[in-house]
Design a protein around this motif. Sequence first.
Motif, PDB file in Angstrom:
ATOM      1  N   ALA A  98      -6.104  -0.716 -37.952  1.00  0.00           N
ATOM      2  CA  ALA A  98      -6.807  -0.623 -36.668  1.00  0.00           C
ATOM      3  C   ALA A  98      -7.452   0.751 -36.516  1.00  0.00           C
ATOM      4  N   TRP A  99      -6.738   1.802 -36.908  1.00  0.00           N
ATOM      5  CA  TRP A  99      -7.299   3.154 -36.855  1.00  0.00           C
ATOM      6  C   TRP A  99      -8.566   3.249 -37.710  1.00  0.00           C
ATOM      7  N   ASP A 100      -8.489   2.708 -38.920  1.00  0.00           N
ATOM      8  CA  ASP A 100      -9.639   2.794 -39.822  1.00  0.00           C
ATOM      9  C   ASP A 100     -10.821   1.988 -39.284  1.00  0.00           C
ATOM     10  N   GLU A 101     -10.531   0.860 -38.655  1.00  0.00           N
ATOM     11  CA  GLU A 101     -11.602   0.041 -38.084  1.00  0.00           C
ATOM     12  C   GLU A 101     -12.320   0.795 -36.964  1.00  0.00           C
ATOM     13  N   LEU A 102     -11.564   1.447 -36.096  1.00  0.00           N
ATOM     14  CA  LEU A 102     -12.188   2.250 -35.045  1.00  0.00           C
ATOM     15  C   LEU A 102     -12.959   3.416 -35.643  1.00  0.00           C
ATOM     16  N   GLY A 103     -12.398   4.015 -36.691  1.00  0.00           N
ATOM     17  CA  GLY A 103     -13.085   5.139 -37.339  1.00  0.00           C
ATOM     18  C   GLY A 103     -14.455   4.752 -37.859  1.00  0.00           C
ATOM     19  N   LYS A 104     -14.607   3.511 -38.299  1.00  0.00           N
ATOM     20  CA  LYS A 104     -15.897   3.031 -38.798  1.00  0.00           C
ATOM     21  C   LYS A 104     -16.881   2.748 -37.665  1.00  0.00           C
ATOM     22  N   ARG A 105     -16.373   2.315 -36.523  1.00  0.00           N
ATOM     23  CA  ARG A 105     -17.242   1.812 -35.465  1.00  0.00           C
ATOM     24  C   ARG A 105     -17.620   2.844 -34.398  1.00  0.00           C
ATOM     25  N   VAL A 106     -16.735   3.795 -34.131  1.00  0.00           N
ATOM     26  CA  VAL A 106     -16.958   4.713 -33.013  1.00  0.00           C
ATOM     27  C   VAL A 106     -17.974   5.792 -33.375  1.00  0.00           C
ATOM     28  N   VAL A 107     -18.931   6.002 -32.480  1.00  0.00           N
ATOM     29  CA  VAL A 107     -19.891   7.104 -32.576  1.00  0.00           C
ATOM     30  C   VAL A 107     -19.663   7.998 -31.370  1.00  0.00           C
ATOM     31  N   ASP A 108     -19.413   9.271 -31.615  1.00  0.00           N
ATOM     32  CA  ASP A 108     -19.126  10.230 -30.545  1.00  0.00           C
ATOM     33  C   ASP A 108     -19.926  11.495 -30.810  1.00  0.00           C
ATOM     34  N   LYS A 109     -20.992  11.683 -30.061  1.00  0.00           N
ATOM     35  CA  LYS A 109     -21.877  12.815 -30.304  1.00  0.00           C
ATOM     36  C   LYS A 109     -21.342  14.087 -29.658  1.00  0.00           C
ATOM     37  N   PRO A 110     -21.785  15.258 -30.133  1.00  0.00           N
ATOM     38  CA  PRO A 110     -21.297  16.520 -29.569  1.00  0.00           C
ATOM     39  C   PRO A 110     -21.537  16.659 -28.074  1.00  0.00           C
ATOM     40  N   THR A 111     -22.471  15.881 -27.531  1.00  0.00           N
ATOM     41  CA  THR A 111     -22.771  15.913 -26.097  1.00  0.00           C
ATOM     42  C   THR A 111     -21.872  14.988 -25.292  1.00  0.00           C
ATOM     43  N   ASN A 112     -20.929  14.321 -25.944  1.00  0.00           N
ATOM     44  CA  ASN A 112     -20.039  13.323 -25.338  1.00  0.00           C
ATOM     45  C   ASN A 112     -20.677  11.938 -25.229  1.00  0.00           C
ATOM     46  N   VAL A 113     -21.955  11.802 -25.542  1.00  0.00           N
ATOM     47  CA  VAL A 113     -22.571  10.470 -25.586  1.00  0.00           C
ATOM     48  C   VAL A 113     -21.831   9.645 -26.631  1.00  0.00           C
ATOM     49  N   ASN A 114     -21.426   8.438 -26.262  1.00  0.00           N
ATOM     50  CA  ASN A 114     -20.614   7.630 -27.170  1.00  0.00           C
ATOM     51  C   ASN A 114     -20.894   6.146 -26.994  1.00  0.00           C
ATOM     52  N   ASN A 115     -20.374   5.355 -27.914  1.00  0.00           N
ATOM     53  CA  ASN A 115     -20.645   3.917 -27.933  1.00  0.00           C
ATOM     54  C   ASN A 115     -19.408   3.085 -27.620  1.00  0.00           C
ATOM     55  N   ARG A 116     -18.495   3.605 -26.791  1.00  0.00           N
ATOM     56  CA  ARG A 116     -17.223   2.915 -26.584  1.00  0.00           C
ATOM     57  C   ARG A 116     -17.391   1.509 -26.009  1.00  0.00           C
ATOM     58  N   PHE A 117     -18.381   1.301 -25.152  1.00  0.00           N
ATOM     59  CA  PHE A 117     -18.559  -0.034 -24.582  1.00  0.00           C
ATOM     60  C   PHE A 117     -19.118  -1.001 -25.632  1.00  0.00           C
ATOM     61  N   ASN A 118     -19.991  -0.513 -26.490  1.00  0.00           N
ATOM     62  CA  ASN A 118     -20.477  -1.355 -27.584  1.00  0.00           C
ATOM     63  C   ASN A 118     -19.342  -1.718 -28.533  1.00  0.00           C
ATOM     64  N   VAL A 119     -18.451  -0.750 -28.800  1.00  0.00           N
ATOM     65  CA  VAL A 119     -17.309  -1.027 -29.674  1.00  0.00           C
ATOM     66  C   VAL A 119     -16.423  -2.100 -29.049  1.00  0.00           C
ATOM     67  N   ALA A 120     -16.130  -1.973 -27.755  1.00  0.00           N
ATOM     68  CA  ALA A 120     -15.312  -2.984 -27.081  1.00  0.00           C
ATOM     69  C   ALA A 120     -15.968  -4.357 -27.160  1.00  0.00           C
ATOM     70  N   ALA A 121     -17.284  -4.403 -26.974  1.00  0.00           N
ATOM     71  CA  ALA A 121     -18.014  -5.680 -27.048  1.00  0.00           C
ATOM     72  C   ALA A 121     -17.973  -6.245 -28.467  1.00  0.00           C
ATOM     73  N   GLN A 122     -18.124  -5.379 -29.471  1.00  0.00           N
ATOM     74  CA  GLN A 122     -18.059  -5.823 -30.869  1.00  0.00           C
ATOM     75  C   GLN A 122     -16.687  -6.410 -31.192  1.00  0.00           C
ATOM     76  N   LEU A 123     -15.638  -5.734 -30.744  1.00  0.00           N
ATOM     77  CA  LEU A 123     -14.287  -6.211 -31.012  1.00  0.00           C
ATOM     78  C   LEU A 123     -14.026  -7.537 -30.309  1.00  0.00           C
ATOM     79  N   ASN A 124     -14.501  -7.666 -29.069  1.00  0.00           N
ATOM     80  CA  ASN A 124     -14.360  -8.947 -28.363  1.00  0.00           C
ATOM     81  C   ASN A 124     -15.036 -10.077 -29.137  1.00  0.00           C
ATOM     82  N   ARG A 125     -16.219  -9.806 -29.639  1.00  0.00           N
ATOM     83  CA  ARG A 125     -16.961 -10.840 -30.378  1.00  0.00           C
ATOM     84  C   ARG A 125     -16.158 -11.295 -31.599  1.00  0.00           C
ATOM     85  N   LEU A 126     -15.555 -10.333 -32.284  1.00  0.00           N
ATOM     86  CA  LEU A 126     -14.785 -10.672 -33.477  1.00  0.00           C
ATOM     87  C   LEU A 126     -13.447 -11.329 -33.138  1.00  0.00           C
ATOM     88  N   LEU A 127     -12.849 -10.927 -32.018  1.00  0.00           N
ATOM     89  CA  LEU A 127     -11.534 -11.449 -31.647  1.00  0.00           C
ATOM     90  C   LEU A 127     -11.607 -12.844 -31.044  1.00  0.00           C
TER      91      LEU A 127
END
Length: 299
Positions: A98-127
């Motif tokens: 699970a850690w490695d899967e998040l490591g592949k999917r999460v994008v976290d920019k130095p400005t704090n801009v991130n894709n956490r909602f897209n990651v949650a949506a991606q995981l829902n689609r797969l689950l």
Amino acid sequence: MPRLFSAYVIVDWSAASKPTTGADSVWIGVLKPDVRFRLAFEGFNAATRAEAETRLNAVLADLKKRSERVLVGFDFPLGFPRGFAGAMKLKGEPWRAAWDELGKRVVDKPTNVNNRFNVAAQLNRLLTGEAFPFWGAPAKDVQTTLTATKLRPHGPDDLPEFRHAELVAKGAASIWKTYYNGSVGGQAIMGIPLVRRLKDARGDAARVWPFETGFKSMTEADLAGVDVVFAEVYPSLIAPQGAAGEVKDLMQVRTLAEHFARLDAASKLGDLFGPPKATPADAVLDAEREEGWILGAGA
């Protein structure tokens, strides 16, 4: 009996999408020996997660240089409810997969801009192919597989809403909640990749409890060759102590660090790394393999 640790670091994390300080931002509390070998506290308020990671690496490097073993607590889940890795068809140890899967999917920019909602949506689609089990997003981030509000209750054939630890630590939120107050899901999505990097940079000198240590009482012998133990904590288990007007997050990280230090000095901290009495064997196994546990929950 000697202490298990000589330093204690508590991290109050944030999934904020822009730089922010003060309440509801990242706070790092460091309790370590001063030049007179007395424990002294320092608090750091990082505006971004990137700044916090830099600070944590610096703190851990300094403590290693001084041969200080450190307990590092993060206020978000380090594992998902039992069955997550299997439902995702991930290979290997469930927690690490699970850690490695998040490591592949999460994008976290130095400005704090991130894709956490897209990651949650991606995981829902797969689950499940629907907006479940993750839920919660601002209007601009709502999509087919992520809704603003909870889609439906968890049924007997769904992944559990709560881990075993959250049922014991009453009031703890579910990791599936990714937005609004108490949204530890967003914090976990953004925080687990950080802990993964910190762990991997230190190899076997860093251990993640209870996945790599076992869910059992800890002794000095268990920590031979270990510089860092990473654990999940829940600041609300201890009432924060501080001055009027002080930021609650700062009070919480200091109070919790001091709490663990007192237990350690009294040779009582080691027992917190084991399960509460009467914990079922399957819950112990789930905690060790996939879910993790909250340090002190049920004690």
